[in-house]
Structure formats: structure tokens, C-alpha cells
Design an enzyme around this catalytic site. Structure first.
Site, PDB file in Angstrom:
ATOM      1  N   VAL A  65      -4.844  -3.869  -4.526  1.00 56.78           N
ATOM      2  CA  VAL A  65      -5.990  -4.204  -5.376  1.00 56.78           C
ATOM      3  C   VAL A  65      -6.394  -3.013  -6.243  1.00 56.78           C
ATOM      4  CG1 VAL A  65      -6.880  -5.926  -3.761  1.00 56.78           C
ATOM      5  CG2 VAL A  65      -7.679  -3.551  -3.589  1.00 56.78           C
ATOM      6  N   ASP A  66      -5.612  -1.923  -6.200  1.00 53.23           N
ATOM      7  CA  ASP A  66      -6.025  -0.680  -6.866  1.00 53.23           C
ATOM      8  C   ASP A  66      -5.823  -0.697  -8.375  1.00 53.23           C
ATOM      9  OD1 ASP A  66      -3.211  -0.222  -7.163  1.00 53.23           O
ATOM     10  OD2 ASP A  66      -3.167   0.742  -5.194  1.00 53.23           O
ATOM     11  N   CYS A 121     -20.344 -18.769 -10.174  1.00 53.19           N
ATOM     12  CA  CYS A 121     -19.705 -19.471 -11.298  1.00 53.19           C
ATOM     13  C   CYS A 121     -18.268 -19.013 -11.538  1.00 53.19           C
ATOM     14  CB  CYS A 121     -20.535 -19.322 -12.573  1.00 53.19           C
ATOM     15  SG  CYS A 121     -20.454 -17.685 -13.328  1.00 53.19           S
ATOM     16  N   ASN A 145      10.777   0.773   3.145  1.00 50.04           N
ATOM     17  CA  ASN A 145       9.533   1.137   3.826  1.00 50.04           C
ATOM     18  C   ASN A 145       9.852   2.193   4.872  1.00 50.04           C
ATOM     19  OD1 ASN A 145       6.628   0.443   3.994  1.00 50.04           O
ATOM     20  ND2 ASN A 145       7.106  -0.008   6.127  1.00 50.04           N
ATOM     21  N   HIS A 177      -3.997 -10.211  -4.425  1.00 49.70           N
ATOM     22  CA  HIS A 177      -5.314 -10.025  -3.808  1.00 49.70           C
ATOM     23  C   HIS A 177      -6.357  -9.553  -4.810  1.00 49.70           C
ATOM     24  CE1 HIS A 177      -2.806  -9.427   0.093  1.00 49.70           C
ATOM     25  NE2 HIS A 177      -3.045 -10.693  -0.140  1.00 49.70           N
ATOM     26  N   ALA A 194       0.808  -1.220   0.000  1.00 54.43           N
ATOM     27  CA  ALA A 194       0.000   0.000   0.000  1.00 54.43           C
ATOM     28  C   ALA A 194       0.843   1.273   0.000  1.00 54.43           C
ATOM     29  CB  ALA A 194      -0.932  -0.001   1.211  1.00 54.43           C
ATOM     30  N   THR A 225       0.072   5.329  -1.775  1.00 53.76           N
ATOM     31  CA  THR A 225      -0.402   6.464  -0.977  1.00 53.76           C
ATOM     32  C   THR A 225      -0.217   7.776  -1.728  1.00 53.76           C
ATOM     33  OG1 THR A 225       1.719   6.435   0.173  1.00 53.76           O
ATOM     34  CG2 THR A 225      -0.132   5.436   1.314  1.00 53.76           C
ATOM     35  N   CYS A 234     -27.143 -17.437 -14.592  1.00 55.76           N
ATOM     36  CA  CYS A 234     -26.501 -17.870 -13.341  1.00 55.76           C
ATOM     37  C   CYS A 234     -27.142 -17.198 -12.124  1.00 55.76           C
ATOM     38  CB  CYS A 234     -25.005 -17.564 -13.418  1.00 55.76           C
ATOM     39  SG  CYS A 234     -24.136 -17.728 -11.855  1.00 55.76           S
TER      40      CYS A 234
HETATM   41 ZN   LIG Z   1     -22.208 -16.565 -12.409  1.00 55.20          ZN
END
Ligand SMILES: [Zn+2]
EC number: 2.3.1.286
Length: 286
Positions: free
Chosen positions: A103-104, A132, A226, A121, A22, A26, A163
Site C-alpha cells: 500500500v506504500d 460515499c 523471497n 490493497h 513487502a 524493505t 456527505c
Molecule cells: Zn463522502
């Protein structure tokens, strides 16, 4: 400073796989999870609300989340200069690929140059049917919400018509495992490189963070950039306490130079290599 120079010298020559968290995003205005302004630091209950079992069972929660997605600035976020530096490193033949916890979708948005990318992720720019498994661009579902569908369901044809499964963001939430194929692909990518460069992650979410342990077991050099402590600070990694945007900018400049002696090391004097105290893992399993 000597150890820092040695590390930079190594990074200038070695093949690199980046592992991003992350902290890289930022700068795009996306809050991280455990930093001072982090989502879970400010609101520890937020992580519980993302559990998939709640989402699957509660149509009102889903309707609320679909409306939230329409106005969520995350969907309009743009890639940061750091993402573009990674693209530049890939073009220069130095970056083998990227493994991201984010996930961005900013890695895939940044680029006209497609390096191998493993989104551990998932990605918010895709929807997934919880029945499905069909994956579609998120924009299609959001378009239906704009036109009044409060809780869009899967339209994949089936024996009974369609579905009808619950659609969700194609991301791994708490209570869901990371698909094993992604972990295997990440391990295969790590196998191809000499250095794993961790950027902006506290390495406290497993199984993603265990990939760092895997890299160390394989004899790979692991450099962690970091601004705060990480769970692996005292586990044999080289820790650089620096802003990953600034670090990537300097690294991008560095790889175009003939050697590190031509590099203005004074600019890096704020960067610390000394290990800091390790932070505790809050979530051992997604
Ligand atoms: Zn489906």
C-alpha cells in the site's frame, strides 16, 4: 545451478507479470509484516488494530491515526532500486504489468513510465470516504489536519449539505474485502503473460495469494523470489532464495544481454532453488 540457469534463461525471453510484496519495499526503510523485523512478528496485536470497524466507530482512534500520519515516514518513502529495475524492464517491453500487495505507493512514485499497475490493497496516498466512496489525494486531508481538523470528514456535496462521511486511507484493512474488480483485473493481467514473478512475498494473505494458484491453474510458470519460506514453496513454483533487490538488478542486466551464457553466474552462487518448508497462513481472509 543448471535449474537456476534454465529459469534465468526463461526469464530473459518470456513476458513477465510481477507480483510484489513487502519484501520489495524493505530497502526503502518500510518494515515488512512477517520477516524478523516485521510489524506483526514484533507486535501480533497490531493487525487487530487495523480493523475498519474500530476505525469507523471511534473518533478518538481516528484523531490519533491522523496525527500519526503527519509524522509517519511511510508517506515520505522513496522508491527502491528494485522498483526502478521493474520500470526498466517495462520500458524494454518485457514487463506486462505489476500486481502489488503493498500500500506504500512506491510503484506509482518510481516512474516516468506507467506500466499497468494493480494495487490489490489500495494506496496510502489516497483518502476514501467510507460513506460515499469518493477518493481524493491523501495530501488534501492531511493539509486539513495540519490546520487543526482533528478528524477530517468528506466534503462531497449532498442533499443535506455535504456527505460528512468518515475519511480513511484508501487501503484494504482487516475486516474489509479486496474489491472483486481488482482481483478480476489481476487475473486478466496474468492471462497476458508467460511468467508470474513473485518478489518479496510470503504469499500468506488471501485473496491476493490465491492469484498465484490461479496462475498455476492457467499453466503459467511462477517464479518466487523471497528470502524466507512461502506458502507456495511446495506447490509447483520455482523458488529462488534471494534478496529481491539483488535479483532484480541482475535480471535487469540480464535482459540486455544476448544470452545467459554471457552472464556471470558466479555472482548468483548464493541463490538456492531447493524448496524450503512452507509457512502457515495466518490470515486466510482480509
Ligand atoms: Zn463522502
Amino acid at each position: 545451478m543448471n535449474e537456476l540457469l534454465q529459469t534465468l534463461d526463461r526469464l530473459q525471453r518470456a513476458t513477465i507479470v510481477a507480483f510484489t510484496g513487502a519484501g520489495l519495499s524493505t530497502a526503502a526503510g518500510i518494515p515488512d509484516y512477517r520477516g524478523p523485523e516485521g510489524i506483526w512478528t514484533k507486535n501480533p496485536a497490531a493487525s487487530k488494530h487495523s480493523r475498519v470497524s474500530h476505525y469507523r466507530q471511534d473518533p478518538e482512534l481516528r484523531a490519533k491515526l491522523w496525527q500519526g500520519r503527519l509524522v509517519n515516514p511511510l508517506y515520505g518513502a522513496q522508491s527502491t532500486p528494485g522498483h526502478h529495475c521493474l520500470e526498466s524492464l517495462a520500458r524494454a517491453g518485457r514487463l506486462q504489468g505489476v500486481i502489488t500487495q503493498n500500500v506504500d505507493g512506491l510503484h506509482r512514485l518510481s516512474t516516468g513510465y506507467h506500466y499497468p499497475l494493480i494495487e490489490l490493497h489500495g494506496c496510502i496516498h489516497e483518502s476514501r470516504c467510507l460513506s460515499c466512496g469518493d477518493i481524493k489525494p491523501m495530501g488534501e486531508a492531511l493539509e486539513r489536519v495540519v490546520h487543526g481538523d482533528r478528524d477530517p470528514s468528506c466534503r462531497i456535496p449532498s442533499d443535506s449539505g455535504s456527505c460528512g462521511g468518515v475519511l480513511a486511507s484508501n487501503t484494504v484493512t482487516f475486516g474489509e474485502p479486496v474489491p472483486p474488480a481488482r482481483i478480476e483485473a489481476a487475473q486478466a493481467l496474468i492471462d497476458t503473460t508467460e511468467v508470474v514473478l513473485v518478489l518479496g512475498s510470503t504469499l500468506s494473505v488471501n485473496p491476493a495469494a490465491r492469484l498465484v494458484a490461479f496462475a498455476l491453474e492457467q499453466g503459467k510458470e511462477v517464479v518466487v523470489v523471497n528470502q524466507g519460506p512461502t506458502r507456495y514453496d511446495d506447490r509447483g513454483v520455482i523458488k529462488i532464495h534471494a534478496d529481491c533487490q539483488q535479483f532484480l538488478s541482475e535480471l535487469d542486466a540480464l535482459v540486455s544481454l544476448p544470452n545467459t551464457s554471457a552472464f556471470a553466474v558466479e555472482r548468483l552462487s548464493d541463490w538456492l532453488l531447493a524448496p524450503t518448508t512452507s509457512c502457515a497462513a495466518e490470515h486466510d481472509q482480509r
